[in-house]
Design an enzyme around this catalytic site. Structure first.
Site, PDB file in Angstrom:
ATOM      1  N   TYR A 112      32.034  27.006  35.897  1.00  0.00           N
ATOM      2  CA  TYR A 112      31.790  28.172  35.041  1.00  0.00           C
ATOM      3  C   TYR A 112      31.407  27.772  33.616  1.00  0.00           C
ATOM      4  CZ  TYR A 112      34.077  31.072  38.650  1.00  0.00           C
ATOM      5  OH  TYR A 112      34.421  31.726  39.821  1.00  0.00           O
ATOM      6  N   SER A 129      38.700  29.236  48.833  1.00  0.00           N
ATOM      7  CA  SER A 129      37.752  30.298  48.506  1.00  0.00           C
ATOM      8  C   SER A 129      36.635  30.285  49.529  1.00  0.00           C
ATOM      9  CB  SER A 129      37.177  30.087  47.100  1.00  0.00           C
ATOM     10  OG  SER A 129      36.234  31.094  46.775  1.00  0.00           O
ATOM     11  N   GLU A 130      36.248  31.467  49.992  1.00  0.00           N
ATOM     12  CA  GLU A 130      35.131  31.618  50.932  1.00  0.00           C
ATOM     13  C   GLU A 130      35.319  30.781  52.199  1.00  0.00           C
ATOM     14  OE1 GLU A 130      32.897  33.782  50.742  1.00  0.00           O
ATOM     15  OE2 GLU A 130      32.371  34.220  48.675  1.00  0.00           O
ATOM     16  N   GLN A 163      40.564  33.259  47.907  1.00  0.00           N
ATOM     17  CA  GLN A 163      39.710  34.063  47.033  1.00  0.00           C
ATOM     18  C   GLN A 163      38.411  34.380  47.765  1.00  0.00           C
ATOM     19  OE1 GLN A 163      37.632  33.688  42.648  1.00  0.00           O
ATOM     20  NE2 GLN A 163      39.751  33.004  42.896  1.00  0.00           N
ATOM     21  N   LYS A 178      33.567  40.806  29.056  1.00  0.00           N
ATOM     22  CA  LYS A 178      33.430  40.203  27.728  1.00  0.00           C
ATOM     23  C   LYS A 178      33.901  41.160  26.642  1.00  0.00           C
ATOM     24  CE  LYS A 178      29.044  39.369  28.783  1.00  0.00           C
ATOM     25  NZ  LYS A 178      27.627  38.911  28.729  1.00  0.00           N
ATOM     26  N   TYR A 223      36.670  47.177  27.790  1.00  0.00           N
ATOM     27  CA  TYR A 223      36.680  47.200  29.252  1.00  0.00           C
ATOM     28  C   TYR A 223      37.883  46.457  29.827  1.00  0.00           C
ATOM     29  CZ  TYR A 223      32.047  49.273  29.135  1.00  0.00           C
ATOM     30  OH  TYR A 223      30.986  50.114  28.914  1.00  0.00           O
ATOM     31  N   GLU A 268      40.905  46.592  28.527  1.00  0.00           N
ATOM     32  CA  GLU A 268      41.947  47.611  28.492  1.00  0.00           C
ATOM     33  C   GLU A 268      41.711  48.668  29.570  1.00  0.00           C
ATOM     34  OE1 GLU A 268      41.853  49.151  24.544  1.00  0.00           O
ATOM     35  OE2 GLU A 268      42.334  47.229  23.607  1.00  0.00           O
ATOM     36  N   ASN A 311      40.137  48.369  32.441  1.00  0.00           N
ATOM     37  CA  ASN A 311      40.449  47.842  33.773  1.00  0.00           C
ATOM     38  C   ASN A 311      41.945  47.893  34.056  1.00  0.00           C
ATOM     39  OD1 ASN A 311      37.741  47.292  34.280  1.00  0.00           O
ATOM     40  ND2 ASN A 311      37.899  45.131  33.746  1.00  0.00           N
TER      41      ASN A 311
END
Length: 366
Positions: A63, A171-172, A191, A314, A318, A320, A322
């Site tokens: 990431y 994951s996956e 995940q 970011k 948003y 808060e 969520n």
């Protein structure tokens, strides 16, 4: 000092730790979704998440500078390390070209390596970037086509015995891969992308992975729980996205597919419009309109206490918003209405990602 607020928590897997029901996905703070905020703003957002009790953080080796960002935050606040349940991942190494308005979104190329050697090397690198002695939850991000899962897990167990990681995740993966890995050492969490646009986990298409997780007592961590933002209702066409946004390359956002997929978004918007949040004891507002994002996250939470969505953002607003999903209740009729439109549409149109298509993957026999 502990975070000033706490969120509802649940046990992560049958023998795992208790963590917030809603996690915080950090990918978008560093790559993929348009312009990246300044370091100052990103560190401030991590501060805000901590203050709200959103302390289940999810990052990964691939990431961008995400692990470095978390490491800088830990150096600023070493006393808060124990407050954070930190998940990161290995097995994907990526190369990202620069995004620009003229050339469009960043181009990402990657290699997948889930070998024991890569597991050890990647963990050492992640610990250095994160500036911490341990990782709470260490995932295999993807499985390659040459390494038996048993060999990967054996290397992860070595890391656990050395105190470098505390819990193991996949994951996956397919149900078969999960069973084989679990036979070597218990897996705490899997995940996978899971939301009303991505229900493969519930069926043969996803190797009935949800049922397998529940049989074994493995938690399900839902990444991109808002359909990469589409289920918020904020985006109605590709023109609503920044030209540098990776989503402009995703098949589910291509216009013909997107037009069909928005029919489900419309139903979510209609249900959300009929609901209000309970008032906060510290607020003069008696009620607040439920948003499509909150309804979608609440729908996922309603699927069971073993489901942990990890929405990313970011924006402090948003973030808060969520967390407000934790106050939303989904009725059986609302669940049935959402599932009915999914069935009518035959699922979401367009594959859900690009390039990394090894979802629900098996590994070679030992």
């Amino acid at each position: 000092m502990a975070p000033p607020q706490t969120l509802p928590i649940s046990q992560l897997g049958k023998d795992g730790p208790r963590v917030p029901r809603l996690g915080f996905g950090l990918m978008g703070l560093s790559i993929a979704y348009g312009p990246v905020p300044s370091e100052q703003d990103r560190l401030a957002l991590l501060d805000h998440a901590w203050s709200l009790g959103a302390t289940f953080w999810d990052t990964a080796q691939m990431y961008g500078d995400s692990e470095e960002l978390v490491g800088k935050w830990f150096r600023l606040h070493p006393e808060r390390r124990s407050d954070i349940f930190l998940a990161t991942k290995f097995a994907i190494r990526s190369t990202v070209s620069a995004a620009s308005p003229s050339s469009g979104p960043a181009r990402i190329s990657w290699t997948i390596d889930s070998s024991p050697e890569e597991c050890r090397t990647a963990c050492a690198e992640s610990l250095q970037r994160l500036g911490t002695d341990y990782i709470d939850l260490y995932y295999v991000h993807r499985f390659d086509k040459t390494t038996p899962v048993e060999k990967t897990v054996e290397a992860m167990v070595e890391l656990k015995e050395q105190g470098k990681i505390r819990h193991l995740g996949f994951s996956e993966c397919s149900s078969s891969t999960l069973r084989r890995g679990y036979a070597v050492h218990p897996i705490t969490a899997v995940q996978i992308e899971y939301h009303p646009w991505a229900l493969e986990i519930e069926s043969d298409a996803g190797t009935n992975l949800l049922a397998t997780c529940r049989e074994l007592g493995v938690a399900v961590v839902s990444y991109s729980p808002l359909g990469r933002g589409a289920l918020t209702g904020r985006f109605k066409s590709l023109t609503d996205l920044d030209p540098t946004d990776l989503r402009t390359q995703l098949p589910r956002f291509h216009q013909d597919n997107f037009s069909q997929n928005l029919r489900l978004v419309q139903v979510i918007e209609e249900i959300a419009a009929s609901k209000t949040l309970p008032a906060s004891s510290s607020s003069q507002i008696t009620s607040t309109q439920v948003t499509p994002a909150q309804l979608t996250l609440a729908w996922l939470l309603s699927q069971g206490p073993d489901i942990f969505p990890i929405p990313g953002t970011k924006s402090p607003h948003y973030l808060e918003q969520n967390l407000g999903a934790l106050k939303v209740t989904i009725t059986p009729d609302e669940d049935a209405r959402i599932r009915a439109v999914i069935k009518e549409l035959g699922g979401a149109a367009g594959y859900r990602t690009i390039g990394l298509t090894d979802s629900y993957s098996d590994t070679p026999p030992l």
